[in-house]
Design a protein around this motif. Structure first.
Motif, PDB file in Angstrom:
ATOM      1  N   SER A  24     -12.818  24.364  72.493  1.00 55.47           N
ATOM      2  CA  SER A  24     -12.422  22.896  72.777  1.00 55.47           C
ATOM      3  C   SER A  24     -12.174  22.127  71.207  1.00 55.47           C
ATOM      4  N   LEU A  25     -11.195  21.179  71.457  1.00 59.42           N
ATOM      5  CA  LEU A  25     -10.947  20.236  70.278  1.00 59.42           C
ATOM      6  C   LEU A  25     -10.485  19.173  71.083  1.00 59.42           C
ATOM      7  N   ARG A  26     -10.566  17.887  70.117  1.00 52.83           N
ATOM      8  CA  ARG A  26      -9.871  16.566  70.559  1.00 52.83           C
ATOM      9  C   ARG A  26      -9.352  16.252  69.543  1.00 52.83           C
ATOM     10  N   LEU A  27      -7.848  15.791  70.240  1.00 51.07           N
ATOM     11  CA  LEU A  27      -6.999  15.050  69.092  1.00 51.07           C
ATOM     12  C   LEU A  27      -7.129  13.663  69.444  1.00 51.07           C
ATOM     13  N   SER A  28      -6.834  12.891  68.189  1.00 56.64           N
ATOM     14  CA  SER A  28      -6.842  11.287  68.404  1.00 56.64           C
ATOM     15  C   SER A  28      -5.395  10.831  67.864  1.00 56.64           C
ATOM     16  N   CYS A  29      -4.997   9.725  68.052  1.00 58.71           N
ATOM     17  CA  CYS A  29      -3.870   9.249  67.876  1.00 58.71           C
ATOM     18  C   CYS A  29      -4.108   7.720  67.515  1.00 58.71           C
ATOM     19  N   ALA A  30      -4.126   7.150  66.682  1.00 63.44           N
ATOM     20  CA  ALA A  30      -4.387   5.559  66.458  1.00 63.44           C
ATOM     21  C   ALA A  30      -3.054   4.823  65.909  1.00 63.44           C
ATOM     22  N   ALA A  31      -2.874   4.006  66.763  1.00 63.72           N
ATOM     23  CA  ALA A  31      -1.646   3.038  66.357  1.00 63.72           C
ATOM     24  C   ALA A  31      -1.960   1.922  65.446  1.00 63.72           C
ATOM     25  N   SER A  32      -1.294   1.620  64.491  1.00 67.61           N
ATOM     26  CA  SER A  32      -1.439   0.354  63.814  1.00 67.61           C
ATOM     27  C   SER A  32      -0.139  -0.379  63.360  1.00 67.61           C
ATOM     28  N   GLY A  33      -0.337  -1.507  62.912  1.00 72.51           N
ATOM     29  CA  GLY A  33       0.587  -2.361  62.618  1.00 72.51           C
ATOM     30  C   GLY A  33       0.883  -3.485  63.456  1.00 72.51           C
ATOM     31  N   ARG A  34       2.161  -4.024  63.686  1.00 65.33           N
ATOM     32  CA  ARG A  34       2.641  -5.220  64.599  1.00 65.33           C
ATOM     33  C   ARG A  34       2.597  -4.633  65.769  1.00 65.33           C
ATOM     34  N   ILE A  35       1.382  -4.858  66.701  1.00 64.83           N
ATOM     35  CA  ILE A  35       1.371  -4.312  67.761  1.00 64.83           C
ATOM     36  C   ILE A  35       0.975  -5.634  68.996  1.00 64.83           C
ATOM     37  N   PHE A  36       1.782  -5.801  69.790  1.00 70.79           N
ATOM     38  CA  PHE A  36       1.553  -6.910  70.756  1.00 70.79           C
ATOM     39  C   PHE A  36       1.016  -6.342  72.076  1.00 70.79           C
ATOM     40  N   ARG A  37       1.345  -5.101  72.587  1.00 70.17           N
ATOM     41  CA  ARG A  37       1.164  -4.239  73.665  1.00 70.17           C
ATOM     42  C   ARG A  37       1.722  -2.802  73.767  1.00 70.17           C
ATOM     43  N   ILE A  38       0.906  -2.020  74.044  1.00 65.15           N
ATOM     44  CA  ILE A  38       1.099  -0.649  74.266  1.00 65.15           C
ATOM     45  C   ILE A  38       1.172  -0.121  75.745  1.00 65.15           C
ATOM     46  N   ASP A  39       2.493   0.409  76.188  1.00 61.89           N
ATOM     47  CA  ASP A  39       2.354   0.869  77.578  1.00 61.89           C
ATOM     48  C   ASP A  39       2.329   2.349  77.393  1.00 61.89           C
ATOM     49  N   ASP A  40       3.102   3.258  78.028  1.00 63.48           N
ATOM     50  CA  ASP A  40       2.789   4.481  77.925  1.00 63.48           C
ATOM     51  C   ASP A  40       2.200   5.237  76.569  1.00 63.48           C
ATOM     52  N   MET A  41       1.290   5.891  76.803  1.00 63.11           N
ATOM     53  CA  MET A  41       1.044   6.901  75.580  1.00 63.11           C
ATOM     54  C   MET A  41       0.956   8.328  76.093  1.00 63.11           C
TER      55      MET A  41
END
Length: 120
Positions: free
Chosen positions: A17-34
């Protein structure tokens, strides 16, 4: 500017098993689908899993029952938990998110990818 940065262990044995992560940064108002896509050598990029802002998830048939996807909206982060991995899961994994930087402007962003190798 918005950036997506993936992270996670790169080498895992079959059945592991393993887990991947993905972090968003910067000018963010809202995140819809990921979501996550992957591309194996010599193959086309394929969708692995998505999670809507409502929490509704969708998975490729090849990973159903083995992978789960989740998100932490407070951290602007999406996770891909990969269980019972198989050699055919070996690929570059890319994070993708539809991000609004203002109430009226949004676009799709991609991470640079992280290599996952499943091998004994």
């Amino acid at each position: 500017q918005v950036q997506l940065v993936e992270s996670g262990v790169g080498l895992v044995k079959p059945g592991g098993s393993l887990r991947l992560s993905c972090a968003a940064s910067g000018r963010i108002f809202r995140i819809d689908d990921m979501g996550w896509c992957r591309q194996a050598p010599g193959k086309q990029r394929e969708l692995v899993a998505t999670i809507m802002i409502t929490g509704i998830t969708n998975f490729a048939d090849s990973v159903k029952g083995r992978f789960t996807i989740s998100r932490d909206n407070a951290k602007n982060t999406v996770y891909l938990q990969m269980n019972s991995v198989k050699p055919e899961d070996t690929a570059n994994y890319y994070c993708n998110s539809y991000i609004f930087s203002s109430p009226s402007y949004g676009m799709s962003y991609w991470g640079k990818g992280t290599l996952v190798t499943v091998s004994s």
